[in-house]
Design an enzyme around this catalytic site. Structure first.
Site, short mmCIF file in Angstrom:
data_model
loop_
_atom_site.label_atom_id
_atom_site.label_comp_id
_atom_site.label_asym_id
_atom_site.label_seq_id
_atom_site.Cartn_x
_atom_site.Cartn_y
_atom_site.Cartn_z
N SER A 181 -0.24 -3.83 -5.82
CA SER A 181 -0.30 -2.69 -4.89
C SER A 181 -0.78 -1.40 -5.54
CB SER A 181 1.06 -2.48 -4.25
OG SER A 181 2.07 -2.37 -5.22
N HIS A 209 -1.32 -6.86 0.52
CA HIS A 209 -2.58 -6.10 0.49
C HIS A 209 -3.82 -6.98 0.62
CE1 HIS A 209 -0.39 -2.44 -0.46
NE2 HIS A 209 0.37 -3.21 -1.22
N LYS A 241 -0.05 -3.14 7.30
CA LYS A 241 -1.14 -2.62 6.49
C LYS A 241 -2.45 -2.98 7.20
CE LYS A 241 1.87 -3.05 2.45
NZ LYS A 241 2.57 -1.77 2.59
C1 LIG Z 1 3.06 -5.68 -2.48
C2 LIG Z 1 3.97 -5.18 -1.40
N1 LIG Z 1 4.93 -5.99 -0.94
C3 LIG Z 1 5.78 -5.59 0.02
C4 LIG Z 1 5.70 -4.33 0.56
C5 LIG Z 1 6.68 -3.93 1.60
O1 LIG Z 1 6.15 -4.10 2.88
P1 LIG Z 1 6.64 -3.22 4.09
O2 LIG Z 1 5.97 -1.89 3.95
O3 LIG Z 1 6.25 -3.97 5.31
O4 LIG Z 1 8.14 -3.09 3.94
C6 LIG Z 1 4.71 -3.44 0.11
C7 LIG Z 1 4.49 -2.08 0.62
O5 LIG Z 1 5.01 -1.48 1.41
C8 LIG Z 1 3.82 -3.88 -0.90
O6 LIG Z 1 2.88 -3.07 -1.38
#
Ligand SMILES: Cc1ncc(COP(=O)(O)O)c(C=O)c1O
Length: 387
Positions: A181, A209, A241
């Site tokens: 990320s 992502h 996203k």
């Molecule tokens: C790699 C990754 N996994 C999980 C999440 C969490 O997802 P959510 O925003 O839907 O809680 C994020 C970012 O928010 C992320 O960048």
């Protein structure tokens, strides 16, 4: 000040002294490349709306229709009485789309990650093997489990192999982001899968992502790397996203998903998402699958940015995804560049420790199919001006 507040106040001061205080920016308009931020018009490179779907009229209409037809809330957890037809349809559609046997939906990706790993690896006889740069939610998930934890250096498959070979754990779970990320690079998914096969481990992949952006029809990073759905793989992806709405899903084999449905605390003990969200995501999936032009345009913008930044004194980290991090190193350098861009009407997030390792502060340039080539050219010009 209440006496119990004083340690917190001291810690807040420490954060401020280290230049690590974070602040939220209030958007006065919907998510898009052009936004009003606290009354100021900005060109934003700061969202994860990679396909520009967050304000797509058909998805907005589906959300409104979903609320009219199914109400505002689900009213209960999935197992108690909150599992409505749109949830069931979305699960089925996501399974078809990803090619896995079955899916479960979650309110957020954070929650989905907390639900999976600790349910697979529970006791001291089990072990979790995690990339050092995994997302915070995967790190927190490992902490929730009582399994032994092994963190291997980022992308280092030889180190992972050594750890797996030395482990006598009953259940082994390898956990990795697919697209990291804060770095934008892709995990060596084919090698991770081979190691999982060789050492009879689960492979949990977080494609927050990559889903919608990577692979044929936007099926995600596993499809991009030619890894077919397999019973030892659990795929988590977020729907807030590239899909532009919210929530997340976990896809896997019939048995793995049934087990999560029965045992995953993050699934069992929480209210199901509003059904209108599922209706909106269903529309988003249609667009993701059909609209190849959005992904092609995003790829063109990525190439344009990388070519335009080649002569800058700062290095773009190697990344073929919408996340293009410009490495500055020290926190104050990242902040100064962010502020310089801000003064020029450009909004790019500066990312500092603890989100990234100390000494690797960066600007996280996030591209979207909703950007134009002129938008990216404006960002490149501004960076060149400040070099
Ligand atoms: C790699 C990754 N996994 C999980 C999440 C969490 O997802 P959510 O925003 O839907 O809680 C994020 C970012 O928010 C992320 O960048």
């Amino acid at each position: 000040m209440c006496s119990c507040e004083s340690p917190l106040s001291a810690r807040l001061r420490q954060l401020a002294d280290a230049g690590l205080t974070r602040r939220r920016r209030r958007l006065d308009s919907p998510t898009a490349p052009r936004v009003l931020v606290e009354g100021q018009e900005m060109l934003a490179f700061a969202s994860n709306d990679y396909l520009g779907l967050a304000n797509h009229p058909d998805i907005v209409a589906a959300l409104a229709r979903g609320a009219r037809e199914w109400g505002a809330g689900s009213g209960a957890s999935h197992l108690v009485g909150g599992h409505l037809q749109p949830h069931a349809t979305l699960e089925k559609r996501l399974a078809e789309f990803t090619g896995f046997a079955r899916c479960l939906t979650f309110s957020t990706g954070y929650l989905a990650n907390l639900a999976v790993t600790p349910t697979l690896a529970t006791g001291r006889d089990d072990a979790i093997f995690a990339d050092r740069l995994n997302h915070a939610s995967l790190i927190d998930a490992a902490q929730l489990s009582r399994a032994r934890q092994h963190r291997y250096p980022h992308g280092d498959m030889a180190a992972l192999e050594r750890l797996l070979a030395a482990s006598a754990a009953k259940t082994k779970v390898i956990v990795s982001d697919a697209v990291f990320s804060m770095d934008g690079d892709l995990a060596p998914l084919a090698q991770l899968f081979q190691l999982a096969e060789r050492f009879d481990a689960w492979l949990v992949i977080d494609d927050a992502h990559g889903f919608g952006v990577m692979g044929p029809k936007g099926r995600g990073s596993l499809a991009h790397c030619g890894i077919p759905p397999h019973p030892r793989v659990l795929l988590m992806a977020t729907l807030g996203k590239a899909a532009g709405v919210g929530g997340a899903f976990v896809a896997g084999s019939e048995i793995a998903i049934e087990y999560l449905l029965q045992k995953a605390r993050g699934y069992v003990f929480t209210t199901a998402q509003p059904p209108a969200i599922a209706v909106a995501v269903l529309k988003s999936l249609e667009i993701i699958a059909a609209d190849e032009a959005r992904r092609a345009h995003l790829q063109a913008l990525i190439q344009q940015l990388r070519a335009g930044c080649a002569a800058l004194p700062w290095r773009l980290l190697p990344s073929e995804t919408a996340i293009q991090p410009l490495l500055l190193g020290e926190n104050d350098k990242a902040i100064a560049l962010m502020q310089g861009l801000w003064r020029r009407g450009l909004w790019v997030a500066a990312i500092r420790p603890p989100t990234v390792p100390p000494g690797t502060a960066r600007l996280r340039i996030s591209l979207s199919a909703a950007h134009s080539a002129a938008d990216v050219a404006r960002l490149i010009d501004a960076l060149r001006e400040m070099a």
